[in-house]
Scaffold this active site. Sequence first.
Site, PDB file in Angstrom:
ATOM      1  N   HIS A  17       1.116  -1.469  -0.079  1.00 34.10           N
ATOM      2  CA  HIS A  17      -0.529   0.139   0.046  1.00 34.10           C
ATOM      3  C   HIS A  17       0.937   1.344   0.101  1.00 34.10           C
ATOM      4  CE1 HIS A  17      -3.148  -2.878   1.708  1.00 34.10           C
ATOM      5  NE2 HIS A  17      -3.807  -2.459   1.201  1.00 34.10           N
ATOM      6  N   LYS A  41     -17.986  -7.010   5.763  1.00 28.47           N
ATOM      7  CA  LYS A  41     -16.304  -7.720   5.884  1.00 28.47           C
ATOM      8  C   LYS A  41     -15.975  -7.675   7.249  1.00 28.47           C
ATOM      9  CE  LYS A  41     -12.031  -7.365   3.998  1.00 28.47           C
ATOM     10  NZ  LYS A  41     -10.827  -6.386   2.447  1.00 28.47           N
ATOM     11  N   SER A 128      -2.664  -7.477   3.135  1.00 31.17           N
ATOM     12  CA  SER A 128      -3.082  -6.938   4.046  1.00 31.17           C
ATOM     13  C   SER A 128      -3.617  -8.733   4.705  1.00 31.17           C
ATOM     14  CB  SER A 128      -4.134  -6.523   4.423  1.00 31.17           C
ATOM     15  OG  SER A 128      -3.676  -5.176   4.120  1.00 31.17           O
TER      16      SER A 128
END
Length: 165
Positions: A17, A41, A128
């Site tokens: 990122h 989520k 992630s």
Amino acid sequence: MTIAVYAGSFDPVTAGHLSVVRQAARLFGHVVVVVAINPEKRTLFTVAERMELLREVVALHPNVTVASTEGLIVDYARAIGASVLLRGVRGATDAQFETTLAQANRALAPDLSTLFLPAESHLAEVSSSRLKEKLARGEDVSDFCPPAVAAKLRLRLSPSSLRSP
């Protein structure tokens, strides 16, 4: 000044990122990193925690700010006067998914352009999810995220934090 929006869940922010943020900071007058809130989520960190981590790791870039939204990213981008949506791409699988997303965004907001920025090649496998998996196995993640993120992850994923009260 061109405003670009880089949206994602950032749960947590990774070196991949940040690779995209660094590139974007050089290309645009203002980059807004947006924590997109998806109530469906399941995340490890709260929105406030993700924003705090992002602010900490993008602080070196004076033209980068952090925000969040529960709505559509195209609506957020229009509301702040952005003209570009940024998407990070790690490889072919990402490219297909991101192309589909860009086409959907174009249908909703033809006035916004989507720009794909590839992460550096050594970060092509960083996500992630993979970061959390590696840390949970006790592997070194220093190449995959900033030290502040690794420290927060270690605390969150420690055996004592995973026990029920």
